[in-house]
Design a protein around this motif. Structure first.
Motif, PDB file in Angstrom:
ATOM      1  N   PRO A  88      -6.852   1.287   5.873  1.00  0.00           N
ATOM      2  CA  PRO A  88      -7.115   0.887   4.495  1.00  0.00           C
ATOM      3  C   PRO A  88      -5.850   0.344   3.829  1.00  0.00           C
ATOM      4  N   ALA A  89      -6.079  -0.612   2.900  1.00  0.00           N
ATOM      5  CA  ALA A  89      -4.969  -1.175   2.134  1.00  0.00           C
ATOM      6  C   ALA A  89      -5.286  -1.057   0.649  1.00  0.00           C
ATOM      7  N   ILE A  90      -4.222  -0.958  -0.140  1.00  0.00           N
ATOM      8  CA  ILE A  90      -4.390  -0.986  -1.596  1.00  0.00           C
ATOM      9  C   ILE A  90      -3.960  -2.357  -2.072  1.00  0.00           C
ATOM     10  N   SER A  91      -4.818  -2.972  -2.883  1.00  0.00           N
ATOM     11  CA  SER A  91      -4.528  -4.319  -3.371  1.00  0.00           C
ATOM     12  C   SER A  91      -4.374  -4.285  -4.891  1.00  0.00           C
ATOM     13  N   LEU A  92      -3.197  -4.712  -5.348  1.00  0.00           N
ATOM     14  CA  LEU A  92      -2.944  -4.815  -6.797  1.00  0.00           C
ATOM     15  C   LEU A  92      -3.008  -6.290  -7.176  1.00  0.00           C
ATOM     16  N   VAL A  93      -3.974  -6.632  -8.029  1.00  0.00           N
ATOM     17  CA  VAL A  93      -4.056  -8.012  -8.532  1.00  0.00           C
ATOM     18  C   VAL A  93      -3.551  -7.979  -9.964  1.00  0.00           C
ATOM     19  N   THR A  94      -2.442  -8.646 -10.215  1.00  0.00           N
ATOM     20  CA  THR A  94      -1.861  -8.582 -11.547  1.00  0.00           C
ATOM     21  C   THR A  94      -1.546  -9.991 -12.050  1.00  0.00           C
ATOM     22  N   SER A  95      -2.374 -10.422 -13.015  1.00  0.00           N
ATOM     23  CA  SER A  95      -2.275 -11.813 -13.462  1.00  0.00           C
ATOM     24  C   SER A  95      -2.272 -11.868 -14.991  1.00  0.00           C
ATOM     25  N   GLY A  96      -2.515 -13.059 -15.537  1.00  0.00           N
ATOM     26  CA  GLY A  96      -2.503 -13.218 -16.984  1.00  0.00           C
ATOM     27  C   GLY A  96      -3.679 -12.516 -17.652  1.00  0.00           C
ATOM     28  N   GLY A  97      -4.791 -12.427 -16.958  1.00  0.00           N
ATOM     29  CA  GLY A  97      -5.990 -11.854 -17.566  1.00  0.00           C
ATOM     30  C   GLY A  97      -6.416 -10.543 -16.936  1.00  0.00           C
ATOM     31  N   HIS A  98      -5.808 -10.165 -15.813  1.00  0.00           N
ATOM     32  CA  HIS A  98      -6.298  -8.986 -15.080  1.00  0.00           C
ATOM     33  C   HIS A  98      -5.176  -8.152 -14.482  1.00  0.00           C
ATOM     34  N   THR A  99      -5.410  -6.846 -14.469  1.00  0.00           N
ATOM     35  CA  THR A  99      -4.546  -5.920 -13.725  1.00  0.00           C
ATOM     36  C   THR A  99      -5.517  -4.971 -13.054  1.00  0.00           C
ATOM     37  N   GLU A 100      -5.766  -5.169 -11.774  1.00  0.00           N
ATOM     38  CA  GLU A 100      -6.828  -4.423 -11.091  1.00  0.00           C
ATOM     39  C   GLU A 100      -6.305  -3.836  -9.784  1.00  0.00           C
ATOM     40  N   SER A 106      -0.641  -9.376  -5.536  1.00  0.00           N
ATOM     41  CA  SER A 106      -1.030 -10.775  -5.769  1.00  0.00           C
ATOM     42  C   SER A 106      -1.234 -11.027  -7.253  1.00  0.00           C
ATOM     43  N   GLY A 107      -1.419 -12.313  -7.597  1.00  0.00           N
ATOM     44  CA  GLY A 107      -1.552 -12.713  -9.007  1.00  0.00           C
ATOM     45  C   GLY A 107      -0.181 -13.141  -9.537  1.00  0.00           C
ATOM     46  N   GLY A 108      -0.211 -13.892 -10.645  1.00  0.00           N
ATOM     47  CA  GLY A 108       1.017 -14.487 -11.189  1.00  0.00           C
ATOM     48  C   GLY A 108       2.162 -13.505 -11.393  1.00  0.00           C
ATOM     49  N   VAL A 109       1.848 -12.293 -11.853  1.00  0.00           N
ATOM     50  CA  VAL A 109       2.916 -11.320 -12.140  1.00  0.00           C
ATOM     51  C   VAL A 109       3.601 -10.860 -10.848  1.00  0.00           C
ATOM     52  N   SER A 110       2.904 -10.952  -9.721  1.00  0.00           N
ATOM     53  CA  SER A 110       3.533 -10.491  -8.474  1.00  0.00           C
ATOM     54  C   SER A 110       4.614 -11.454  -7.994  1.00  0.00           C
ATOM     55  N   SER A 111       4.778 -12.594  -8.686  1.00  0.00           N
ATOM     56  CA  SER A 111       5.935 -13.446  -8.352  1.00  0.00           C
ATOM     57  C   SER A 111       7.193 -12.913  -9.038  1.00  0.00           C
ATOM     58  N   ASN A 112       7.047 -11.906  -9.890  1.00  0.00           N
ATOM     59  CA  ASN A 112       8.209 -11.346 -10.602  1.00  0.00           C
ATOM     60  C   ASN A 112       9.204 -10.727  -9.606  1.00  0.00           C
ATOM     61  N   LEU A 113      10.446 -11.158  -9.697  1.00  0.00           N
ATOM     62  CA  LEU A 113      11.460 -10.747  -8.715  1.00  0.00           C
ATOM     63  C   LEU A 113      11.806  -9.261  -8.822  1.00  0.00           C
TER      64      LEU A 113
END
Ligand code: KG4
Ligand code: ZN
Length: 382
Positions: free
Chosen positions: A155-167, A320-327
């Motif tokens: 199993p993997a945990i997936s964090l999607v963190t973007s402008g409209g979502h944090t899931e 993943s998602g835009g915020v995951s590009s944060n260094l």
């Protein structure tokens, strides 16, 4: 299997051709971000109009490598792009939601027209879920999934963190997902965007905060040094101690607004407290706020993700998602001494793109006839 993918859920018009869900044949992103600068945010009507103008040119651009690579001489003498579409594309994937209705309609209606004319199947895709599939793209800047050492394991945990979502999701296979939690109010990216505006960065969002935070030369360099710092900007880490897997970022935004006003006031009136005592100028003040905002948001994201990974005994973590590009977020995950293999796409595949749509369609999409496809602005991510 070659999938032509189209993404128009927000202000980007993105197209791609993806082979077998993992190989990028083409990746085109046209954005109207600059046009929105002067309005202080995305104007849905303006975005949709721009997308209408650019959708056919960006589809043509995405198909171009197929013309060069795979077409017969006979086809090249005809209309090469149309022949590439007919001969080399097996299905068309499109974002059906969630997103802005006008923008979604541009992609959805274009794809329905293409499907009607060519007879190709359409694969409807959920934008938020698609983000995580950027991790399955073969790329030398990320772990290649076919290599054993760096393989994504379930199993993997997936964090999607973007402008409209944090899931947060639990992935038990490449196509099986269970939603675990999400934000109760603002998304992490929204918090970056709104606080960036308070600090005066316009629409620069998280990227502007990241750059300003790098310049922070306040007496503290690390979060833990804050207690001994002469100047203390201490922001809350909302819900960080909460055992559940939900997030909340609107309180952080309010705290930034309150603190910012306080410091601006003290600076204007040198009454011997806060920044005025240290004699910091506006840029230093801004950089220090940026630093602490970034620390607060990334602390929460890391803590909750690791909590989920432990709870579900995950082997891998996918960001993943835009915020995951944060260094800083990437750095925090990379220095963790954790048993999980941590995966994050290259920055250009973290923000909105159509490659992730093509990959998601390949791994978990169901082809449908054009009649049944419709834009769903409020499509659930759970
Ligand atoms: O995934 P995305 O491109 O679009 C949505 O689906 O929302 O994410 C955009 C979000 C914005 O909130 C933006 O400020 C944030 O991603 N973002 C960043 C960075 N680059 C983009 N946040 C923090 N640090 C960055 N370097
Ligand atoms: Zn997105």
């Amino acid at each position: 299997m070659n999938i032509l993918a189209i993404e128009t859920s927000c202000d980007e018009t993105a197209t791609a051709v993806v082979e077998d869900g993992t190989k990028i044949i083409s990746n085109v992103v046209a954005s109207s971000t600059q046009m929105h600068e002067k309005y202080g945010g995305i104007v849905p009507e303006v975005a949709a109009r721009k997308q209408l103008e650019s959708i056919i040119p960006v589809i043509a651009e995405a198909l171009t490598p197929l013309v060069k690579n795979g077409l017969s001489k006979q086809a090249l003498q005809g209309q090469p792009l149309q022949m590439a579409l007919q001969q080399s594309i097996d299905a068309i994937a499109v974002t059906v939601g969630p997103g802005l209705i006008g923008s979604l309609l541009v992609g959805v209606e274009t794809v329905k027209t293409i499907a009607f004319v060519t007879g190709k199947p359409i694969i409807p895709v959920n934008h938020v879920i698609a983000h995580m599939y950027a991790n399955f793209i073969k790329n030398d800047k990320r772990e290649v999934i076919s290599e054993k050492k760096n393989k994504i394991q379930f199993p993997a945990i997936s964090l999607v963190t973007s402008g409209g979502h944090t899931e947060l999701y639990l992935m038990t296979s490449v196509k099986d997902l269970q939603w675990l939690g999400g934000t109760l109010d603002d998304a992490a990216g929204e918090c970056f965007d709104k606080t960036a505006r308070i600090l005066g960065f316009g629409n620069g969002g998280g990227a502007a905060i990241q750059e300003a935070a790098k310049e922070c030369k306040m007496p503290f360099g690390k979060t833990q040094d804050r207690q001994s710092a002469k100047c203390k900007i201490i922001l809350p880490r909302p819900m960080i101690q909460d055992e559940g897997l939900n997030f909340s970022f609107s309180g952080l935004k309010t705290a930034v607004m309150r603190e910012w006003k306080k410091h601006e006031f003290h600076k204007a009136t040198p009454c011997g407290v806060g920044f005025a005592r240290g004699g910091f100028d506006k840029t230093e003040l801004t950089n220090a706020f940026a630093f602490e905002i970034q620390e607060a948001i990334t602390d929460v994201l890391v803590k909750k993700t690791i909590r989920a990974a432990r709870k579900y005994q995950a082997k891998s973590i996918l960001l993943s998602g835009g915020v995951s590009s944060n260094l800083r977020l990437r750095e925090k995950f990379s220095i963790l001494h954790s048993p999980f293999s941590i995966h994050v796409p290259p920055a250009q595949l973290c923000t909105d793109n159509a490659v992730m749509i093509g990959s998601c369609a390949f791994f978990r999409g169901k082809p449908e006839d054009w009649h049944s496809i419709t834009a769903l602005p409020d499509l659930s991510v759970e």
